[in-house]
Design an enzyme around this catalytic site. Sequence first.
Site, PDB file in Angstrom:
ATOM      1  N   ASP A   1       0.848  -1.189   0.000  1.00  0.00           N
ATOM      2  CA  ASP A   1       0.000   0.000   0.000  1.00  0.00           C
ATOM      3  C   ASP A   1       0.886   1.242   0.000  1.00  0.00           C
ATOM      4  O   ASP A   1       1.909   1.304   0.677  1.00  0.00           O
ATOM      5  CB  ASP A   1      -0.906  -0.010   1.237  1.00  0.00           C
ATOM      6  CG  ASP A   1      -2.055   0.972   1.111  1.00  0.00           C
ATOM      7  OD1 ASP A   1      -3.203   0.524   0.963  1.00  0.00           O
ATOM      8  OD2 ASP A   1      -1.796   2.203   1.133  1.00  0.00           O
TER       9      ASP A   1
ATOM     10  N   HIS B   1     -11.455  -6.818 -13.235  1.00  0.00           N
ATOM     11  CA  HIS B   1     -12.112  -5.698 -12.557  1.00  0.00           C
ATOM     12  C   HIS B   1     -13.474  -6.112 -12.003  1.00  0.00           C
ATOM     13  O   HIS B   1     -14.382  -6.451 -12.759  1.00  0.00           O
ATOM     14  CB  HIS B   1     -12.299  -4.505 -13.499  1.00  0.00           C
ATOM     15  CG  HIS B   1     -12.943  -3.339 -12.801  1.00  0.00           C
ATOM     16  ND1 HIS B   1     -12.219  -2.370 -12.131  1.00  0.00           N
ATOM     17  CD2 HIS B   1     -14.240  -3.007 -12.637  1.00  0.00           C
ATOM     18  CE1 HIS B   1     -13.043  -1.499 -11.591  1.00  0.00           C
ATOM     19  NE2 HIS B   1     -14.285  -1.854 -11.890  1.00  0.00           N
TER      20      HIS B   1
ATOM     21  N   HIS C   1     -10.633  -5.149  -3.423  1.00  0.00           N
ATOM     22  CA  HIS C   1      -9.302  -5.408  -2.876  1.00  0.00           C
ATOM     23  C   HIS C   1      -9.389  -5.775  -1.414  1.00  0.00           C
ATOM     24  O   HIS C   1     -10.302  -5.373  -0.710  1.00  0.00           O
ATOM     25  CB  HIS C   1      -8.388  -4.190  -3.058  1.00  0.00           C
ATOM     26  CG  HIS C   1      -8.929  -2.923  -2.468  1.00  0.00           C
ATOM     27  ND1 HIS C   1      -9.878  -2.165  -3.095  1.00  0.00           N
ATOM     28  CD2 HIS C   1      -8.664  -2.305  -1.302  1.00  0.00           C
ATOM     29  CE1 HIS C   1     -10.170  -1.114  -2.354  1.00  0.00           C
ATOM     30  NE2 HIS C   1      -9.456  -1.176  -1.246  1.00  0.00           N
TER      31      HIS C   1
ATOM     32  N   HIS D   1      -7.161  -5.800   2.147  1.00  0.00           N
ATOM     33  CA  HIS D   1      -5.986  -5.285   2.856  1.00  0.00           C
ATOM     34  C   HIS D   1      -5.422  -6.391   3.748  1.00  0.00           C
ATOM     35  O   HIS D   1      -6.179  -7.078   4.438  1.00  0.00           O
ATOM     36  CB  HIS D   1      -6.375  -4.127   3.774  1.00  0.00           C
ATOM     37  CG  HIS D   1      -6.948  -2.919   3.083  1.00  0.00           C
ATOM     38  ND1 HIS D   1      -6.231  -1.762   2.889  1.00  0.00           N
ATOM     39  CD2 HIS D   1      -8.176  -2.681   2.563  1.00  0.00           C
ATOM     40  CE1 HIS D   1      -6.991  -0.862   2.280  1.00  0.00           C
ATOM     41  NE2 HIS D   1      -8.188  -1.391   2.067  1.00  0.00           N
TER      42      HIS D   1
HETATM   43  P1  5GP Z   1      -9.785   1.482   0.324  1.00  0.00           P
HETATM   44  O1  5GP Z   1      -9.909   2.663   1.224  1.00  0.00           O
HETATM   45  O2  5GP Z   1     -10.429   1.715  -1.035  1.00  0.00           O
HETATM   46  O3  5GP Z   1     -10.212   0.200   0.973  1.00  0.00           O
HETATM   47  O4  5GP Z   1      -8.238   1.267   0.105  1.00  0.00           O
HETATM   48  C1  5GP Z   1      -7.523   1.785  -0.976  1.00  0.00           C
HETATM   49  C2  5GP Z   1      -6.068   1.663  -0.586  1.00  0.00           C
HETATM   50  O5  5GP Z   1      -5.297   1.810  -1.755  1.00  0.00           O
HETATM   51  C3  5GP Z   1      -5.599   2.737   0.397  1.00  0.00           C
HETATM   52  O6  5GP Z   1      -5.037   2.094   1.559  1.00  0.00           O
HETATM   53  C4  5GP Z   1      -4.553   3.532  -0.381  1.00  0.00           C
HETATM   54  O7  5GP Z   1      -3.457   3.932   0.413  1.00  0.00           O
HETATM   55  C5  5GP Z   1      -4.137   2.552  -1.470  1.00  0.00           C
HETATM   56  N1  5GP Z   1      -3.746   3.196  -2.713  1.00  0.00           N
HETATM   57  C6  5GP Z   1      -4.422   4.167  -3.379  1.00  0.00           C
HETATM   58  N2  5GP Z   1      -3.794   4.497  -4.516  1.00  0.00           N
HETATM   59  C7  5GP Z   1      -2.692   3.710  -4.569  1.00  0.00           C
HETATM   60  C8  5GP Z   1      -1.612   3.592  -5.510  1.00  0.00           C
HETATM   61  O8  5GP Z   1      -1.556   4.285  -6.545  1.00  0.00           O
HETATM   62  N3  5GP Z   1      -0.633   2.694  -5.244  1.00  0.00           N
HETATM   63  C9  5GP Z   1      -0.670   1.910  -4.116  1.00  0.00           C
HETATM   64  N4  5GP Z   1       0.347   1.049  -3.929  1.00  0.00           N
HETATM   65  N5  5GP Z   1      -1.661   1.983  -3.201  1.00  0.00           N
HETATM   66  C10 5GP Z   1      -2.657   2.881  -3.430  1.00  0.00           C
HETATM   67 ZN    ZN Z   2     -10.225  -2.030 -11.875  1.00  0.00          ZN
END
Ligand code: 5GP
Ligand code: ZN
Length: 114
Positions: free
Chosen positions: A30, A46, A100, A102
């Site tokens: 992340d 997707h 996704h 985590h």
């Molecule tokens: P969500 O809040 O949608 O569950 O998590 C999205 C996650 O993707 C966040 O923890 C954010 O830091 C990570 N993220 C967003 N954009 C990018 C990116 O361009 N590269 C990487 N490696 N992580 C990303």
């Molecule tokens: Zn996508």
Amino acid sequence: MKDCIFCKIARGDIPSNTVYENDKVLAFDDINPMAPVHVIVIPKKHVATLLDVIPEHVDMMGDIFSAVTEVARIKGIDEKGFRTVINCNEEGGQVIFHLHLHVLGGKKLQDELA
Ligand code: 5GP
Ligand code: ZN
């Protein structure tokens, strides 16, 4: 999906630090880690949210969870333990609308993404 950030990462159009990859899934660090280990596991296909998972995706979900085991071993957090989180939609904290998971670990977790 043309404008999806995680599709771009899956295609290699946006760089990321790959932790584990096979033909179905990609796991990468992340960009804004909430714990010493914070890895995102995505299907290369997707799918927008957890609510869009249908029975035909059962193999895909298995691939995602199998990748979690690989990630935990690669990062060395399997024995001490870790947390998995899937955020769904706005109040669930989902910001990127490509399914996704985590993987968080490397310390005793408190409320990170809980
Ligand atoms: P969500 O809040 O949608 O569950 O998590 C999205 C996650 O993707 C966040 O923890 C954010 O830091 C990570 N993220 C967003 N954009 C990018 C990116 O361009 N590269 C990487 N490696 N992580 C990303
Ligand atoms: Zn996508």
